[in-house]
Design a protein around this motif. Structure first.
Motif, PDB file in Angstrom:
ATOM      1  N   LEU A  56       6.702  -1.025   8.259  1.00  0.00           N
ATOM      2  CA  LEU A  56       6.454   0.405   8.073  1.00  0.00           C
ATOM      3  C   LEU A  56       7.758   1.178   7.921  1.00  0.00           C
ATOM      4  O   LEU A  56       7.868   2.083   7.082  1.00  0.00           O
ATOM      5  CB  LEU A  56       5.646   0.950   9.259  1.00  0.00           C
ATOM      6  CG  LEU A  56       4.210   0.436   9.392  1.00  0.00           C
ATOM      7  CD1 LEU A  56       3.597   0.900  10.701  1.00  0.00           C
ATOM      8  CD2 LEU A  56       3.355   0.882   8.212  1.00  0.00           C
ATOM      9  N   ARG A  60      -1.817   8.061   3.342  1.00  0.00           N
ATOM     10  CA  ARG A  60      -2.607   7.042   4.024  1.00  0.00           C
ATOM     11  C   ARG A  60      -1.869   6.453   5.226  1.00  0.00           C
ATOM     12  O   ARG A  60      -2.407   5.593   5.931  1.00  0.00           O
ATOM     13  CB  ARG A  60      -2.948   5.913   3.044  1.00  0.00           C
ATOM     14  CG  ARG A  60      -3.756   6.361   1.840  1.00  0.00           C
ATOM     15  CD  ARG A  60      -3.763   5.299   0.741  1.00  0.00           C
ATOM     16  NE  ARG A  60      -4.282   4.017   1.192  1.00  0.00           N
ATOM     17  CZ  ARG A  60      -4.259   2.912   0.440  1.00  0.00           C
ATOM     18  NH1 ARG A  60      -3.735   2.951  -0.779  1.00  0.00           N
ATOM     19  NH2 ARG A  60      -4.749   1.782   0.907  1.00  0.00           N
ATOM     20  N   TYR A  61      -0.670   6.908   5.456  1.00  0.00           N
ATOM     21  CA  TYR A  61       0.199   6.292   6.461  1.00  0.00           C
ATOM     22  C   TYR A  61      -0.433   6.278   7.864  1.00  0.00           C
ATOM     23  O   TYR A  61      -0.382   5.267   8.569  1.00  0.00           O
ATOM     24  CB  TYR A  61       1.544   7.016   6.503  1.00  0.00           C
ATOM     25  CG  TYR A  61       2.402   6.648   7.683  1.00  0.00           C
ATOM     26  CD1 TYR A  61       3.109   5.447   7.699  1.00  0.00           C
ATOM     27  CD2 TYR A  61       2.489   7.484   8.797  1.00  0.00           C
ATOM     28  CE1 TYR A  61       3.883   5.097   8.786  1.00  0.00           C
ATOM     29  CE2 TYR A  61       3.260   7.136   9.890  1.00  0.00           C
ATOM     30  CZ  TYR A  61       3.962   5.939   9.883  1.00  0.00           C
ATOM     31  OH  TYR A  61       4.716   5.596  10.967  1.00  0.00           O
ATOM     32  N   ASP A 113       1.497   4.774  -2.510  1.00  0.00           N
ATOM     33  CA  ASP A 113       1.141   6.022  -1.822  1.00  0.00           C
ATOM     34  C   ASP A 113       2.442   6.715  -1.391  1.00  0.00           C
ATOM     35  O   ASP A 113       2.758   6.817  -0.215  1.00  0.00           O
ATOM     36  CB  ASP A 113       0.262   5.713  -0.607  1.00  0.00           C
ATOM     37  CG  ASP A 113      -0.086   6.959   0.192  1.00  0.00           C
ATOM     38  OD1 ASP A 113      -0.321   8.019  -0.426  1.00  0.00           O
ATOM     39  OD2 ASP A 113      -0.101   6.866   1.431  1.00  0.00           O
ATOM     40  N   ARG A 114       3.202   7.178  -2.381  1.00  0.00           N
ATOM     41  CA  ARG A 114       4.555   7.659  -2.101  1.00  0.00           C
ATOM     42  C   ARG A 114       4.587   8.980  -1.342  1.00  0.00           C
ATOM     43  O   ARG A 114       5.627   9.377  -0.842  1.00  0.00           O
ATOM     44  CB  ARG A 114       5.341   7.766  -3.420  1.00  0.00           C
ATOM     45  CG  ARG A 114       5.484   6.401  -4.098  1.00  0.00           C
ATOM     46  CD  ARG A 114       6.257   6.449  -5.391  1.00  0.00           C
ATOM     47  NE  ARG A 114       6.181   5.163  -6.075  1.00  0.00           N
ATOM     48  CZ  ARG A 114       6.716   4.930  -7.260  1.00  0.00           C
ATOM     49  NH1 ARG A 114       7.368   5.884  -7.906  1.00  0.00           N
ATOM     50  NH2 ARG A 114       6.604   3.735  -7.819  1.00  0.00           N
ATOM     51  N   THR A 167       9.590   0.273  -3.071  1.00  0.00           N
ATOM     52  CA  THR A 167       8.627   1.276  -2.627  1.00  0.00           C
ATOM     53  C   THR A 167       8.873   2.616  -3.312  1.00  0.00           C
ATOM     54  O   THR A 167       7.931   3.315  -3.702  1.00  0.00           O
ATOM     55  CB  THR A 167       8.720   1.457  -1.098  1.00  0.00           C
ATOM     56  OG1 THR A 167       8.464   0.200  -0.470  1.00  0.00           O
ATOM     57  CG2 THR A 167       7.703   2.469  -0.605  1.00  0.00           C
ATOM     58  N   HIS A 177       2.673   9.306   1.287  1.00  0.00           N
ATOM     59  CA  HIS A 177       2.346   8.840   2.639  1.00  0.00           C
ATOM     60  C   HIS A 177       1.071   9.480   3.204  1.00  0.00           C
ATOM     61  O   HIS A 177       0.955   9.680   4.414  1.00  0.00           O
ATOM     62  CB  HIS A 177       3.511   9.089   3.599  1.00  0.00           C
ATOM     63  CG  HIS A 177       4.813   8.511   3.139  1.00  0.00           C
ATOM     64  ND1 HIS A 177       4.957   7.183   2.807  1.00  0.00           N
ATOM     65  CD2 HIS A 177       6.030   9.093   2.943  1.00  0.00           C
ATOM     66  CE1 HIS A 177       6.217   6.963   2.426  1.00  0.00           C
ATOM     67  NE2 HIS A 177       6.876   8.101   2.488  1.00  0.00           N
ATOM     68  N   GLN A 212       0.822  -1.201   0.000  1.00  0.00           N
ATOM     69  CA  GLN A 212       0.000   0.000   0.000  1.00  0.00           C
ATOM     70  C   GLN A 212       0.867   1.265   0.000  1.00  0.00           C
ATOM     71  O   GLN A 212       0.553   2.248  -0.679  1.00  0.00           O
ATOM     72  CB  GLN A 212      -0.927  -0.007   1.220  1.00  0.00           C
ATOM     73  CG  GLN A 212      -2.011  -1.072   1.146  1.00  0.00           C
ATOM     74  CD  GLN A 212      -2.853  -1.147   2.404  1.00  0.00           C
ATOM     75  OE1 GLN A 212      -3.261  -2.217   2.813  1.00  0.00           O
ATOM     76  NE2 GLN A 212      -3.127  -0.017   3.018  1.00  0.00           N
ATOM     77  N   MET A 213       1.959   1.238   0.744  1.00  0.00           N
ATOM     78  CA  MET A 213       2.842   2.398   0.799  1.00  0.00           C
ATOM     79  C   MET A 213       3.571   2.602  -0.526  1.00  0.00           C
ATOM     80  O   MET A 213       3.905   3.733  -0.892  1.00  0.00           O
ATOM     81  CB  MET A 213       3.843   2.236   1.947  1.00  0.00           C
ATOM     82  CG  MET A 213       3.179   2.297   3.333  1.00  0.00           C
ATOM     83  SD  MET A 213       4.306   1.917   4.687  1.00  0.00           S
ATOM     84  CE  MET A 213       5.311   3.406   4.703  1.00  0.00           C
ATOM     85  N   GLY A 243       9.141   0.728   4.505  1.00  0.00           N
ATOM     86  CA  GLY A 243       8.432   1.564   3.539  1.00  0.00           C
ATOM     87  C   GLY A 243       8.825   3.025   3.617  1.00  0.00           C
ATOM     88  O   GLY A 243       8.789   3.742   2.611  1.00  0.00           O
ATOM     89  N   LEU A 244       9.215   3.486   4.807  1.00  0.00           N
ATOM     90  CA  LEU A 244       9.658   4.874   4.989  1.00  0.00           C
ATOM     91  C   LEU A 244      11.157   5.034   4.753  1.00  0.00           C
ATOM     92  O   LEU A 244      11.681   6.137   4.883  1.00  0.00           O
ATOM     93  CB  LEU A 244       9.321   5.342   6.420  1.00  0.00           C
ATOM     94  CG  LEU A 244       7.838   5.375   6.803  1.00  0.00           C
ATOM     95  CD1 LEU A 244       7.693   5.723   8.273  1.00  0.00           C
ATOM     96  CD2 LEU A 244       7.072   6.375   5.929  1.00  0.00           C
ATOM     97  N   GLU A 252      -9.082   1.112   5.247  1.00  0.00           N
ATOM     98  CA  GLU A 252      -7.713   0.583   5.377  1.00  0.00           C
ATOM     99  C   GLU A 252      -7.730  -0.809   6.005  1.00  0.00           C
ATOM    100  O   GLU A 252      -6.989  -1.703   5.576  1.00  0.00           O
ATOM    101  CB  GLU A 252      -6.849   1.520   6.218  1.00  0.00           C
ATOM    102  CG  GLU A 252      -6.551   2.867   5.584  1.00  0.00           C
ATOM    103  CD  GLU A 252      -5.702   2.754   4.320  1.00  0.00           C
ATOM    104  OE1 GLU A 252      -5.161   1.658   4.040  1.00  0.00           O
ATOM    105  OE2 GLU A 252      -5.598   3.753   3.599  1.00  0.00           O
TER     106      GLU A 252
END
Length: 415
Positions: free
Chosen positions: A137, A75-76, A70-71, A279, A73, A66-67, A140-141, A212
């Motif tokens: 998470l 929806r984070y 959604d670059r 990502t 963020h 999902q991330m 992804g970050l 979500e």
């Protein structure tokens, strides 16, 4: 490419440190508890890992997917809040099921395993779940350094606690599991501050959101068979071996398995870094670097496995004691499976990044079922050697599936 390998080296360094601590803990407890005590620890941890494997629902990998889409963020915050809620609900469900199983049928699955160590280990379940979600998470970050730092702190505290609780106070199997629980709590909760601060700085609210939760659970339903399949061919053999041949042979086999895990720190670190690339760049954009890392890591791991197998006879007996001599042969045979393990680990970001949840799950479940059947067939008659044969056959088969995926990624990237 140099920067990529620099990140892999940094992550590997942290994982090496964590693995060194794990190996020191392994050898320390082997000497303090002996093969039978070490086998009890292995069986209890594997049972809790089984509950963790089934309960996690592969939501960390779904969150990564999902991330990747959604670059910015946006929806984070909702993803973070949803995972927090699910950690609580899944933990309570597992505790209820495990308690009911123990109370209604104590002489079946948990036969021979004392209640207090089991309870201590199950207390770590929510922290195991959250470590998995938090590390996903952070991948992804592209903030693996935060996770690495808390891993170092948690694992360091854990081995000190083992020395104090088992070596000093003589708490035996329970002391080992209490030390592991303490380290797990530190690793799991240490990164929470960064995750929630990041959301606040973005102006995001960290609360569960129905859409979500739905997307996480639907994605997990597609992918989770992959995680279950992974458990079937990585841990089921320990439970089967313990059931048919008792804790002593389980202790030998689990020692060899743990040492093999030490060799896998480089592929695992590479996979974590490639997840961040996927990502940021997308699966096709990340594939050229993924391909180079796959080739280079496989070559390196082949050399390392040969060297480790050569050093095993004196290394294992020196550190664990002469009583663990049977683990030497097991480790040498199992080192042949390192190539297949490397392929599976380094190719994982492409399966997840492309959203091939069903395909990945189908391959892994197929391999896992083959391994499960082979273990039930071979272990009763051949003990440890039967588990080794099933292990090698499983990872040889996995090379074929991941090799086909690599060819597909190469063609897709070229197009």
């Amino acid at each position: 490419m140099r920067e990529l390998w620099s990140t892999i080296a940094l992550t590997s360094g942290t994982k090496i440190y964590s693995m060194v601590i794990s190996v020191l803990t392994l050898f320390l407890t082997a000497r303090l508890l002996g093969p039978a005590g070490r086998g009890q620890v292995a069986a209890i941890i594997t049972w809790v890992n089984m509950f963790n494997t089934f309960a996690c629902l592969s939501l960390g990998q779904v969150a990564l997917h999902q991330m990747a889409n959604d670059r910015q963020h946006q929806r984070y915050g909702n993803i973070l809040g949803s995972l927090s809620l699910l950690t609580v609900l899944l933990t309570l469900t597992c505790w209820l099921l495990a308690s009911g199983w123990y109370l209604t049928a104590p002489d079946t699955a948990f036969a021979g395993l004392p209640l207090l160590p089991l309870a201590v280990c199950f207390l770590g379940l929510p922290f195991m779940l959250w470590e998995y979600y938090a590390s996903s998470l952070l991948m992804g970050l592209e903030q693996l350094s935060t996770y690495n730092r808390w891993q170092v702190i948690g694992r360091s505290v854990s081995i000190i606690a083992v020395y104090a609780l088992v070596g000093g106070l003589g708490l035996g199997v329970t002391g080992v599991l209490e030390a592991g629980l303490l380290g797990q709590i530190i690793v799991a909760t240490g990164s929470m501050g960064f995750l929630f601060t990041f959301a606040r700085e973005k102006g995001l609210t960290c609360r569960p959101e129905k859409s979500e939760l739905k997307e996480l659970l639907i994605g997990g339903a597609k992918l989770h068979l992959n995680t279950i399949g992974s458990f079937l061919f990585t841990s089921a053999n320990i439970l089967i071996l313990n059931q048919y041949h008792g804790p002593e042979q389980t202790g030998y086999f689990q020692l060899a398995t743990q040492l093999l895990g030490v060799l896998m720190i480089i592929p695992q670190a590479a996979s974590m870094v490639i997840f961040g690339e996927v990502t940021s760049l997308g699966p096709n954009g990340a594939w050229p670097n993924n391909k180079r890392v796959l080739i280079q890591t496989t070559s390196l791991m082949t050399i390392l496995s040969v060297f480790a197998a050569y050093c095993a006879p004196w290394g294992i007996t020196l550190l664990a004691g002469e009583s663990f001599q049977p683990a030497v042969t097991a480790f040498q045979w199992m080192s042949l499976g390192v190539i297949g393990m490397t392929f599976s680990t380094v190719m994982a970001p492409q399966w997840i990044g492309r959203g091939y949840f069903w395909q990945a799950a189908g391959l892994t479940v197929l391999v896992g079922l083959i391994n499960l059947i082979a273990n039930f067939w071979l272990i009763p008659a051949h003990g440890i050697q039967g588990a080794i044969y099933a292990f090698l056959g499983t990872y040889t088969f996995s090379i074929v599936g991941n090799g086909i995926m690599a060819l597909y990624c190469n063609n897709a990237s070229a197009r």
